[in-house]
Design an enzyme around this catalytic site. Structure first.
Site, PDB file in Angstrom:
ATOM      1  N   GLU A 172     -42.543  21.144  42.431  1.00 40.68           N
ATOM      2  CA  GLU A 172     -43.569  20.768  43.417  1.00 40.68           C
ATOM      3  C   GLU A 172     -44.734  21.762  43.420  1.00 40.68           C
ATOM      4  O   GLU A 172     -45.502  21.850  44.372  1.00 40.68           O
ATOM      5  CB  GLU A 172     -42.938  20.630  44.807  1.00 40.68           C
ATOM      6  CG  GLU A 172     -41.749  19.670  44.815  1.00 40.68           C
ATOM      7  CD  GLU A 172     -41.984  18.350  45.533  1.00 40.68           C
ATOM      8  OE1 GLU A 172     -42.830  18.297  46.421  1.00 40.68           O
ATOM      9  OE2 GLU A 172     -41.303  17.357  45.195  1.00 40.68           O
ATOM     10  N   HIS A 244     -41.084  23.022  51.610  1.00 42.71           N
ATOM     11  CA  HIS A 244     -41.710  23.853  50.578  1.00 42.71           C
ATOM     12  C   HIS A 244     -41.725  25.293  51.093  1.00 42.71           C
ATOM     13  O   HIS A 244     -41.758  25.514  52.312  1.00 42.71           O
ATOM     14  CB  HIS A 244     -43.170  23.433  50.323  1.00 42.71           C
ATOM     15  CG  HIS A 244     -43.330  22.119  49.627  1.00 42.71           C
ATOM     16  ND1 HIS A 244     -44.275  21.187  50.004  1.00 42.71           N
ATOM     17  CD2 HIS A 244     -42.691  21.582  48.560  1.00 42.71           C
ATOM     18  CE1 HIS A 244     -44.202  20.136  49.202  1.00 42.71           C
ATOM     19  NE2 HIS A 244     -43.243  20.347  48.327  1.00 42.71           N
ATOM     20  N   CYS A 362     -51.598  23.621  52.252  1.00 43.00           N
ATOM     21  CA  CYS A 362     -51.193  22.472  51.416  1.00 43.00           C
ATOM     22  C   CYS A 362     -52.402  21.846  50.759  1.00 43.00           C
ATOM     23  O   CYS A 362     -52.293  21.249  49.683  1.00 43.00           O
ATOM     24  CB  CYS A 362     -50.542  21.377  52.258  1.00 43.00           C
ATOM     25  SG  CYS A 362     -49.075  21.862  53.122  1.00 43.00           S
TER      26      CYS A 362
HETATM   27  O1  SUG Z   1     -45.128  15.866  49.900  1.00 43.69           O
HETATM   28  N1  SUG Z   1     -46.548  14.442  52.744  1.00 43.69           N
HETATM   29  C1  SUG Z   1     -46.561  15.490  51.747  1.00 43.69           C
HETATM   30  C2  SUG Z   1     -46.999  16.795  52.370  1.00 43.69           C
HETATM   31  C3  SUG Z   1     -47.190  17.863  51.325  1.00 43.69           C
HETATM   32  C4  SUG Z   1     -47.424  19.184  51.928  1.00 43.69           C
HETATM   33  N2  SUG Z   1     -47.633  20.146  50.932  1.00 43.69           N
HETATM   34  C5  SUG Z   1     -47.238  21.436  50.995  1.00 43.69           C
HETATM   35  N3  SUG Z   1     -46.425  21.878  51.900  1.00 43.69           N
HETATM   36  N4  SUG Z   1     -47.693  22.228  50.084  1.00 43.69           N
HETATM   37  C6  SUG Z   1     -45.186  15.632  51.107  1.00 43.69           C
HETATM   38  O2  SUG Z   1     -44.179  15.556  51.811  1.00 43.69           O
HETATM   39  C7  SUG Z   1     -46.363  12.149  53.503  1.00 43.69           C
HETATM   40  C8  SUG Z   1     -46.933  10.809  53.104  1.00 43.69           C
HETATM   41  C9  SUG Z   1     -46.536   9.714  54.028  1.00 43.69           C
HETATM   42  O3  SUG Z   1     -45.432   9.760  54.568  1.00 43.69           O
HETATM   43  O4  SUG Z   1     -47.345   8.783  54.198  1.00 43.69           O
HETATM   44  C10 SUG Z   1     -46.428  13.168  52.397  1.00 43.69           C
HETATM   45  O5  SUG Z   1     -46.375  12.805  51.238  1.00 43.69           O
END
Ligand code: SUG
Length: 439
Positions: A172, A244, A362
């Site tokens: 990731e 993460h 993020c």
């Molecule tokens: O991968 N949310 C993302 C958030 C990513 C956050 N990134 C870091 N922490 N670096 C994920 O979980 C939610 C999309 C939705 O449910 O519509 C989403 O993909």
């Protein structure tokens, strides 16, 4: 050498689909109406403010959506609009994923090794496979295409293909990688945090670990990264919504800010890092009695950006949820008073992204670049007032301020979404990766 923050531009398809189990905000806001216009403007405003404060700011475009190519094995027939209708009618869960705007969280786009840390002196990039969440696993081909266009000169950049899309290589990206260095130009130590390993005795019980040990190892090998530390994330915090590392720890240059329960064998991790710093790494450990893990996850304190000023002190760019929480606000207030390395805290309203589990950190991919490497980049990706104005014009005129999942079923939205995203690529001097007419 300067560290550039490449923020993801939020797409017109930003929505709440509850597609990330283990990401509590995503689950909580499932099926809520979104406001893509506000989301994109909030992101631009963060870029503007950090640019105006003298930090190096750049951006990455949204990915082309909808994307159907990954569903080729289903053998759906007809042109893209027919496929769209078929999917919504028969497989709405898949259709939703085709429209995901999750590439806005560019901290997950790739892992970057800074040129001073790599044996060949080039910046190395591995696009993340994002295999653990279906809606994110479709990002790599377009992300790779975009990064290759931007970081095109192989005198400075070396691109690696995403790791195989298997659990054992689940990757990731930069959200689980932290570069700590006395100075951006000097060599640093690269901290890789994993929360999934085949033979680990301690594993999360409730949620899936999204970063594997072997993925981090493979990337460090590919990049010929010279100084590395591998740390296991505390499995208990994964089950509390830390999906993460950047939800429980953040580091930059000579500063690491992390929660007491971030890592398994936390003191060993500190010692390994300090070896590269002659004990000069400043470690601010937040005790659970000060801010518990649930509060850290709800406010995203550790998803703040740490930005080092010319005087060596740091600005903390925190989400507004930290200001709204009296415990976290007070903690940060006390930190500024007690810790000379922290100059200030600024708060950003990023609630549209936050409600999907994406905070300030993020939204950005850090890429340390020499001035020569910067000069080799021809795409219009660096923040400028003009680019801001141009993007703002597209966002204000083409993005909706209300979007429900049902709107995606509409052929009109299909066209609107694609045409709007193409306008953004045009402004940035980039070519989107176009999928063939048939899925
Ligand atoms: O991968 N949310 C993302 C958030 C990513 C956050 N990134 C870091 N922490 N670096 C994920 O979980 C939610 C999309 C939705 O449910 O519509 C989403 O993909």
């Amino acid at each position: 050498m300067r560290e550039y923050n490449f923020d993801g531009i939020v797409g017109p398809n930003h929505c709440y689909a509850g597609m990330s189990p283990g990401n509590l905000a995503s689950e909580k806001h499932r099926f809520r109406q979104s406001n893509p216009r506000a989301a994109a403007l909030q992101g631009l405003q963060k870029m503007q403010q950090l640019h105006n404060m003298g930090f190096a700011q750049a951006m990455l475009p949204p990915l082309m959506r909808p994307s159907f190519k990954w569903l080729q094995p289903l053998g759906l027939s007809g042109d893209a609009k027919t496929v769209n209708q078929t999917l919504w009618q028969h497989y709405p869960d898949l259709a939703l994923r085709c429209y995901s705007s999750s590439a806005m969280w560019t901290a997950n786009a790739a892992t970057i090794t800074a040129s001073p840390d790599s044996a060949d002196g080039r910046t190395h990039l591995t696009v993340s496979n994002l295999q653990s969440m279906t809606h994110r696993s479709i990002e790599p081909p377009q992300t790779a295409h975009n990064l290759k266009q931007i970081f095109a000169d192989d005198n400075y950049f070396c691109h690696h293909a995403p790791l195989p899309s298997q659990w054992v290589f689940s990757d990731e990206g930069a959200a689980n990688h932290t570069r700590l260095c006395p100075d951006h130009s000097g060599s640093g130590v690269n901290l890789y945090v994993y929360n999934q390993r085949l033979e680990a005795p301690l594993k999360p019980q409730k949620f899936v670990g999204r970063q594997s040990y072997f993925a981090s190892k493979a990337i460090a090998n590919q990049h010929q990264t010279q100084y590395t530390v591998f740390a296991q994330q505390n499995p208990k915090v994964v089950d509390l919504g830390v999906f993460h590392n950047d939800v429980i720890a953040v580091g930059s240059c000579n500063l690491l800010l992390c929660h007491q329960y971030a890592f398994v064998e936390q003191n060993t991790v500190y010692q390994q890092l300090q070896q590269h710093f002659d004990d000069q790494l400043a470690i601010i450990e937040v005790k659970d009695s000060e801010i518990d893990v649930q509060t850290a996850v709800a406010t995203y304190l550790f998803n703040s950006q740490l930005l080092r000023q010319a005087d060596g002190c740091f600005v903390i760019a925190a989400p507004i949820e930290c200001q709204n929480n009296p415990i976290v606000r007070q903690y940060l207030h006390n930190l500024i008073a007690a810790q000379p390395l922290i100059a200030n805290v600024i708060y950003f309203n990023l609630t549209e992204s936050m409600d999907n589990g994406g905070g300030p950190a993020c939204l950005r991919l850090r890429v340390p670049l020499s001035s020569e490497a910067v000069n080799s980049i021809n795409a219009n990706v660096f923040y400028s007032d003009k680019l801001h104005r141009d993007l703002e014009a597209v966002i204000s005129s083409c993005y909706r301020d209300k979007l429900c999942l049902n709107d995606f079923r509409d052929d009109a939205f299909f066209d609107e979404c694609q045409q709007t995203i193409v306008k953004i690529y045009d402004l940035m001097g980039l070519q989107p990766l176009v999928e063939s007419e048939k899925s």
